[in-house]
Design a protein around this motif. Structure first.
Motif, PDB file in Angstrom:
ATOM      1  N   GLU A  84      36.839  31.822  33.232  1.00  0.00           N
ATOM      2  CA  GLU A  84      37.207  30.914  32.134  1.00  0.00           C
ATOM      3  C   GLU A  84      36.161  29.820  31.894  1.00  0.00           C
ATOM      4  OE1 GLU A  84      39.437  29.662  35.898  1.00  0.00           O
ATOM      5  OE2 GLU A  84      39.004  31.516  34.801  1.00  0.00           O
ATOM      6  N   ASP A  85      35.150  29.734  32.750  1.00  0.00           N
ATOM      7  CA  ASP A  85      34.094  28.734  32.572  1.00  0.00           C
ATOM      8  C   ASP A  85      33.325  29.045  31.280  1.00  0.00           C
ATOM      9  OD1 ASP A  85      31.444  27.386  32.807  1.00  0.00           O
ATOM     10  OD2 ASP A  85      32.213  26.814  34.773  1.00  0.00           O
ATOM     11  N   PRO A  86      33.162  28.049  30.384  1.00  0.00           N
ATOM     12  CA  PRO A  86      32.482  28.303  29.105  1.00  0.00           C
ATOM     13  C   PRO A  86      31.020  28.728  29.259  1.00  0.00           C
ATOM     14  CG  PRO A  86      32.888  25.952  29.422  1.00  0.00           C
ATOM     15  CD  PRO A  86      33.641  26.668  30.494  1.00  0.00           C
ATOM     16  N   ARG A  87      30.436  28.477  30.435  1.00  0.00           N
ATOM     17  CA  ARG A  87      29.043  28.868  30.661  1.00  0.00           C
ATOM     18  C   ARG A  87      28.902  30.332  31.077  1.00  0.00           C
ATOM     19  NH1 ARG A  87      27.734  24.785  35.284  1.00  0.00           N
ATOM     20  NH2 ARG A  87      29.863  25.435  35.752  1.00  0.00           N
ATOM     21  N   LYS A  88      30.029  31.002  31.309  1.00  0.00           N
ATOM     22  CA  LYS A  88      29.991  32.358  31.853  1.00  0.00           C
ATOM     23  C   LYS A  88      29.158  33.336  31.014  1.00  0.00           C
ATOM     24  CE  LYS A  88      31.581  35.195  35.078  1.00  0.00           C
ATOM     25  NZ  LYS A  88      31.541  34.974  36.519  1.00  0.00           N
ATOM     26  N   PRO A  89      29.304  33.376  29.662  1.00  0.00           N
ATOM     27  CA  PRO A  89      28.475  34.314  28.888  1.00  0.00           C
ATOM     28  C   PRO A  89      26.976  34.047  29.049  1.00  0.00           C
ATOM     29  CG  PRO A  89      30.298  33.516  27.556  1.00  0.00           C
ATOM     30  CD  PRO A  89      30.286  32.705  28.817  1.00  0.00           C
ATOM     31  N   MET A  90      26.615  32.756  29.093  1.00  0.00           N
ATOM     32  CA  MET A  90      25.205  32.407  29.262  1.00  0.00           C
ATOM     33  C   MET A  90      24.715  32.806  30.646  1.00  0.00           C
ATOM     34  SD  MET A  90      23.327  28.721  28.516  1.00  0.00           S
ATOM     35  CE  MET A  90      24.443  28.360  27.187  1.00  0.00           C
ATOM     36  N   VAL A  91      25.568  32.632  31.638  1.00  0.00           N
ATOM     37  CA  VAL A  91      25.227  33.027  33.004  1.00  0.00           C
ATOM     38  C   VAL A  91      25.028  34.537  33.091  1.00  0.00           C
ATOM     39  CG1 VAL A  91      26.182  33.261  35.337  1.00  0.00           C
ATOM     40  CG2 VAL A  91      26.328  31.063  34.149  1.00  0.00           C
ATOM     41  N   MET A  92      25.922  35.302  32.455  1.00  0.00           N
ATOM     42  CA  MET A  92      25.801  36.758  32.482  1.00  0.00           C
ATOM     43  C   MET A  92      24.492  37.200  31.826  1.00  0.00           C
ATOM     44  SD  MET A  92      28.395  37.593  34.179  1.00  0.00           S
ATOM     45  CE  MET A  92      28.297  39.365  34.025  1.00  0.00           C
ATOM     46  N   ALA A  93      24.120  36.542  30.719  1.00  0.00           N
ATOM     47  CA  ALA A  93      22.857  36.870  30.049  1.00  0.00           C
ATOM     48  C   ALA A  93      21.671  36.536  30.952  1.00  0.00           C
ATOM     49  CB  ALA A  93      22.750  36.110  28.725  1.00  0.00           C
ATOM     50  N   TYR A  94      21.758  35.392  31.626  1.00  0.00           N
ATOM     51  CA  TYR A  94      20.682  34.960  32.525  1.00  0.00           C
ATOM     52  C   TYR A  94      20.467  35.968  33.660  1.00  0.00           C
ATOM     53  CZ  TYR A  94      18.194  32.022  35.898  1.00  0.00           C
ATOM     54  OH  TYR A  94      17.285  31.536  36.810  1.00  0.00           O
ATOM     55  N   LEU A  95      21.553  36.398  34.270  1.00  0.00           N
ATOM     56  CA  LEU A  95      21.460  37.346  35.384  1.00  0.00           C
ATOM     57  C   LEU A  95      20.995  38.728  34.910  1.00  0.00           C
ATOM     58  CD1 LEU A  95      24.729  36.341  37.284  1.00  0.00           C
ATOM     59  CD2 LEU A  95      22.375  35.730  37.884  1.00  0.00           C
ATOM     60  N   TRP A  96      21.493  39.153  33.759  1.00  0.00           N
ATOM     61  CA  TRP A  96      21.105  40.458  33.208  1.00  0.00           C
ATOM     62  C   TRP A  96      19.615  40.481  32.856  1.00  0.00           C
ATOM     63  CZ3 TRP A  96      20.698  41.471  27.571  1.00  0.00           C
ATOM     64  CH2 TRP A  96      20.386  42.806  27.304  1.00  0.00           C
ATOM     65  N   ASP A 104      22.820  31.331  43.212  1.00  0.00           N
ATOM     66  CA  ASP A 104      23.961  31.793  44.010  1.00  0.00           C
ATOM     67  C   ASP A 104      25.280  31.226  43.484  1.00  0.00           C
ATOM     68  OD1 ASP A 104      22.205  33.172  45.621  1.00  0.00           O
ATOM     69  OD2 ASP A 104      22.043  31.559  47.105  1.00  0.00           O
ATOM     70  N   LEU A 105      25.239  29.985  42.995  1.00  0.00           N
ATOM     71  CA  LEU A 105      26.446  29.360  42.470  1.00  0.00           C
ATOM     72  C   LEU A 105      26.941  30.058  41.205  1.00  0.00           C
ATOM     73  CD1 LEU A 105      25.366  25.614  42.883  1.00  0.00           C
ATOM     74  CD2 LEU A 105      26.847  26.934  44.396  1.00  0.00           C
ATOM     75  N   LEU A 106      26.004  30.642  40.451  1.00  0.00           N
ATOM     76  CA  LEU A 106      26.376  31.284  39.195  1.00  0.00           C
ATOM     77  C   LEU A 106      27.321  32.455  39.414  1.00  0.00           C
ATOM     78  CD1 LEU A 106      22.924  31.326  37.348  1.00  0.00           C
ATOM     79  CD2 LEU A 106      24.747  29.609  37.212  1.00  0.00           C
ATOM     80  N   TYR A 107      27.120  33.170  40.512  1.00  0.00           N
ATOM     81  CA  TYR A 107      27.967  34.330  40.791  1.00  0.00           C
ATOM     82  C   TYR A 107      29.415  33.928  41.055  1.00  0.00           C
ATOM     83  CZ  TYR A 107      23.788  37.241  41.155  1.00  0.00           C
ATOM     84  OH  TYR A 107      22.627  37.922  40.885  1.00  0.00           O
ATOM     85  N   ARG A 108      29.626  32.672  41.421  1.00  0.00           N
ATOM     86  CA  ARG A 108      30.973  32.226  41.782  1.00  0.00           C
ATOM     87  C   ARG A 108      31.692  31.488  40.651  1.00  0.00           C
ATOM     88  NH1 ARG A 108      28.064  31.157  46.624  1.00  0.00           N
ATOM     89  NH2 ARG A 108      27.971  28.915  46.284  1.00  0.00           N
ATOM     90  N   LEU A 109      31.079  31.451  39.464  1.00  0.00           N
ATOM     91  CA  LEU A 109      31.727  30.782  38.338  1.00  0.00           C
ATOM     92  C   LEU A 109      32.989  31.539  37.935  1.00  0.00           C
ATOM     93  CD1 LEU A 109      28.966  29.727  35.767  1.00  0.00           C
ATOM     94  CD2 LEU A 109      30.382  28.247  37.167  1.00  0.00           C
TER      95      LEU A 109
END
Length: 201
Positions: A175-187, A167-172
């Protein structure tokens, strides 16, 4: 079909992937292969009998991603051993289990990642839209295993330990450097979920 798997008549699944999606999945699968490393059969002469009795490591991997992919069999973080002796016995059981199962588990994970790479390499592009990936029931199972391993690996790098962390990932912020990795994780999670649904009776 874009972005999610759909069942094929007669078994299996299909998904439309564009060139960027194909490139991302393939790159992640190659990285997973490199992380898992070569198997004993790649380092030694082909001897089925030797492979059958080959012993694997008895210690957990030092890399946190590999520890997530190859966890201790008798380790329950929520149930602490009552005594030092109980802790020692649990460690010994985990080491014994790992010694005789990790090589096989690594081989299965390698096979699944290789199946993903080979099926993507065999795709015939259809213009700018990418291609439609069609999987047999067996290939669907291999893809499912590989998608799960990829999500575990990325989740480990993101320090995700349970669903509440997701749930926390959706609120990143963007500009957070982890955002691309988070998007890949969710996808990948969405792909995994729809692939599971195609395999259900």
């Amino acid at each position: 079909m874009p972005g999610h798997f759909e069942p094929l008549r007669g078994g299996g699944a299909a998904v439309a992937l564009d060139d960027v999606e194909i490139s991302i999945i393939r790159s992640l699968a190659v990285q997973l292969l490199e992380l898992i490393g070569p198997g004993p059969a790649e380092d030694a002469p082909d001897d089925p009998l030797a492979e059958l009795f080959a012993e694997g490591p008895s210690e957990p991997p030092s890399d946190p991603v590999l520890r997530r992919l190859f966890p201790d069999a008798y380790s329950d973080p929520e149930q602490q051993p009552a005594t030092d002796r109980e802790a020692a016995e649990r460690t010994a059981r985990s080491a014994e289990f790992r010694r005789y199962t990790e090589n096989d588990l690594r081989a299965r994970k390698r096979d699944s990642a290789l199946a993903v790479i080979r099926s993507l390499d065999a795709l015939t592009p259809v213009g700018e839209e990418g291609a439609v990936l069609k999987l047999s029931p067996q290939e669907s199972q291999q893809w499912l295993g590989a998608l799960n391993d990829l999500r575990l690996a990325i989740g480990s790098r993101l320090d995700i330990t349970d669903e509440d962390d997701t749930d926390l990932l959706y609120r990143l912020p963007d500009e957070d450097p982890r955002k691309p990795m988070v998007m890949a994780y969710l996808w990948l999670g969405g792909l995994q979920e729809t692939l599971v649904s195609t395999l259900m009776p």
